[in-house]
Design an enzyme around this catalytic site. Structure first.
Site, PDB file in Angstrom:
ATOM      1  N   GLU A 172      42.793  24.595  80.723  1.00 24.48           N
ATOM      2  CA  GLU A 172      42.921  23.332  79.992  1.00 24.48           C
ATOM      3  C   GLU A 172      43.510  23.604  78.622  1.00 24.48           C
ATOM      4  O   GLU A 172      42.991  24.426  77.863  1.00 24.48           O
ATOM      5  CB  GLU A 172      41.582  22.622  79.844  1.00 24.48           C
ATOM      6  CG  GLU A 172      41.717  21.303  79.083  1.00 24.48           C
ATOM      7  CD  GLU A 172      40.476  20.438  79.107  1.00 24.48           C
ATOM      8  OE1 GLU A 172      40.524  19.335  78.542  1.00 24.48           O
ATOM      9  OE2 GLU A 172      39.460  20.870  79.693  1.00 24.48           O
ATOM     10  N   GLU A 223      42.015  25.964  72.684  1.00 25.66           N
ATOM     11  CA  GLU A 223      41.869  24.970  71.618  1.00 25.66           C
ATOM     12  C   GLU A 223      41.939  25.667  70.262  1.00 25.66           C
ATOM     13  O   GLU A 223      41.607  26.851  70.142  1.00 25.66           O
ATOM     14  CB  GLU A 223      40.533  24.237  71.779  1.00 25.66           C
ATOM     15  CG  GLU A 223      40.250  23.143  70.774  1.00 25.66           C
ATOM     16  CD  GLU A 223      41.317  22.067  70.745  1.00 25.66           C
ATOM     17  OE1 GLU A 223      42.133  22.128  69.798  1.00 25.66           O
ATOM     18  OE2 GLU A 223      41.355  21.211  71.640  1.00 25.66           O
ATOM     19  N   ASP A 236      48.626  15.440  71.776  1.00 28.44           N
ATOM     20  CA  ASP A 236      49.198  14.725  70.625  1.00 28.44           C
ATOM     21  C   ASP A 236      50.554  14.149  71.041  1.00 28.44           C
ATOM     22  O   ASP A 236      51.449  14.890  71.462  1.00 28.44           O
ATOM     23  CB  ASP A 236      49.370  15.701  69.455  1.00 28.44           C
ATOM     24  CG  ASP A 236      49.614  14.980  68.136  1.00 28.44           C
ATOM     25  OD1 ASP A 236      50.289  13.927  68.144  1.00 28.44           O
ATOM     26  OD2 ASP A 236      49.147  15.481  67.103  1.00 28.44           O
ATOM     27  N   LYS A 281      56.550   9.778  66.137  1.00 27.21           N
ATOM     28  CA  LYS A 281      57.763   9.630  65.343  1.00 27.21           C
ATOM     29  C   LYS A 281      58.892  10.469  65.955  1.00 27.21           C
ATOM     30  O   LYS A 281      58.684  11.605  66.354  1.00 27.21           O
ATOM     31  CB  LYS A 281      57.513  10.058  63.899  1.00 27.21           C
ATOM     32  CG  LYS A 281      56.520   9.162  63.162  1.00 27.21           C
ATOM     33  CD  LYS A 281      56.314   9.616  61.731  1.00 27.21           C
ATOM     34  CE  LYS A 281      55.317   8.709  61.017  1.00 27.21           C
ATOM     35  NZ  LYS A 281      55.073   9.132  59.613  1.00 27.21           N
ATOM     36  N   THR A 287      36.773  10.080  78.887  1.00 21.55           N
ATOM     37  CA  THR A 287      36.432  10.660  77.590  1.00 21.55           C
ATOM     38  C   THR A 287      36.242   9.570  76.539  1.00 21.55           C
ATOM     39  O   THR A 287      36.668   8.421  76.704  1.00 21.55           O
ATOM     40  CB  THR A 287      37.532  11.623  77.114  1.00 21.55           C
ATOM     41  OG1 THR A 287      38.721  10.868  76.836  1.00 21.55           O
ATOM     42  CG2 THR A 287      37.845  12.672  78.178  1.00 21.55           C
ATOM     43  N   LYS A 288      35.620   9.949  75.442  1.00 19.77           N
ATOM     44  CA  LYS A 288      35.443   9.031  74.319  1.00 19.77           C
ATOM     45  C   LYS A 288      36.803   8.584  73.788  1.00 19.77           C
ATOM     46  O   LYS A 288      37.006   7.405  73.466  1.00 19.77           O
ATOM     47  CB  LYS A 288      34.637   9.719  73.225  1.00 19.77           C
ATOM     48  CG  LYS A 288      34.356   8.849  72.010  1.00 19.77           C
ATOM     49  CD  LYS A 288      33.505   9.601  70.992  1.00 19.77           C
ATOM     50  CE  LYS A 288      33.230   8.742  69.769  1.00 19.77           C
ATOM     51  NZ  LYS A 288      32.408   9.482  68.757  1.00 19.77           N
ATOM     52  N   GLU A 294      39.531   8.368  75.480  1.00 20.47           N
ATOM     53  CA  GLU A 294      40.098   7.454  76.470  1.00 20.47           C
ATOM     54  C   GLU A 294      39.508   6.057  76.327  1.00 20.47           C
ATOM     55  O   GLU A 294      40.235   5.049  76.412  1.00 20.47           O
ATOM     56  CB  GLU A 294      39.828   8.002  77.862  1.00 20.47           C
ATOM     57  CG  GLU A 294      40.417   7.173  78.993  1.00 20.47           C
ATOM     58  CD  GLU A 294      40.225   7.839  80.346  1.00 20.47           C
ATOM     59  OE1 GLU A 294      40.782   7.321  81.323  1.00 20.47           O
ATOM     60  OE2 GLU A 294      39.530   8.870  80.419  1.00 20.47           O
TER      61      GLU A 294
END
Length: 232
Positions: free
Chosen positions: A61, A86, A136, A140, A207-208, A210
């Site tokens: 992941e 991560e 992410d 822009k 997920t939170k 989401e």
């Protein structure tokens, strides 16, 4: 891809190292547990059998955030090994706590830039799957070069998949979903399992992040590609 292009893309970060405040619990988890469950970055390929003590499939992941979904997936699929990558230390601290509390022997963490981990630590053809949940979107236009799901970064991910392995990505940013779909469609060795956006994979926990997207009436888009298994 030329060496110069590859070097340039590796130096362009796909993330921002946000200095979020760690709670006391997260700091304690990190101090006590990172030695046990965090694998240091190195320029040597990992031997998954040595790390996990078995030859079960390994799913990687990229960017697990706070790690709630990661821990739940690992807990519900004990016959699969998981490696989470991560750079956000509060999330690492939180996930370490989940690993400890749930006695998860099938989940380890690498705290480093995912692209460098893939290049230097993950052998080609070794991963059963990749999870990339809500990366992410870099909305822009001048930042689009930082997006993870674009070639040749997707070429690197595909190279690490075993034949028949999968890449499963989810985003709530529609322009990024369309962009990523096009990039993955043009990535050699990958094939779209569903011919377009994928249906919701019911085994993936909500997920939170989401839920916030849904509350903001953003559409959740899923992409599911597999490594061709008909190649020599």
């Amino acid at each position: 891809m030329s060496d110069e292009q590859g070097t340039s893309l590796r130096t362009i970060k796909t993330f921002v190292l946000r200095t979020g405040r760690m709670t006391e619990s997260q700091m304690q988890n990190y101090a006590d547990l990172s030695v046990r469950w965090c694998i240091p970055f190195s320029d040597h390929y990992l031997n998954f059998a040595d790390i996990f003590g078995n030859t079960n499939p390994v799913v990687i992941e990229i960017g697990f955030g706070m790690g709630a979904a990661t821990a739940r997936i690992a807990q519900e699929h004990g016959d699969i090994n998981y490696l989470g990558i991560e750079v956000h230390r509060p999330g690492i601290g939180r996930l370490l706590g989940e690993i400890y509390r749930n006695d998860l022997s099938n989940l380890y963490i690498i705290e480093h830039d995912a692209l460098e981990v893939l290049e230097y630590m993950i052998p080609d053809g070794s991963a059963a799957g990749f999870h990339i949940f809500f990366p992410d979107p870099w909305p822009k236009k001048r930042h689009h070069k930082r997006r993870l799901l674009q070639r040749p970064r997707t070429d690197l991910i595909a190279a690490k998949l075993e034949k028949g392995g999968y890449l499963y990505a989810v985003t709530d940013w529609e322009p990024y979903a369309e962009f990523a779909l096009e990039q993955l469609e043009h990535t050699p060795h990958l094939v779209n399992k569903y011919g377009g956006f994928a249906p919701r994979q019911l085994w993936r926990p909500e997920t939170k992040f989401e839920r916030k997207g849904l509350q903001a009436e953003r559409v959740i888009r899923e992409l599911y590609f597999t490594r061709r298994d008909d190649e020599n």
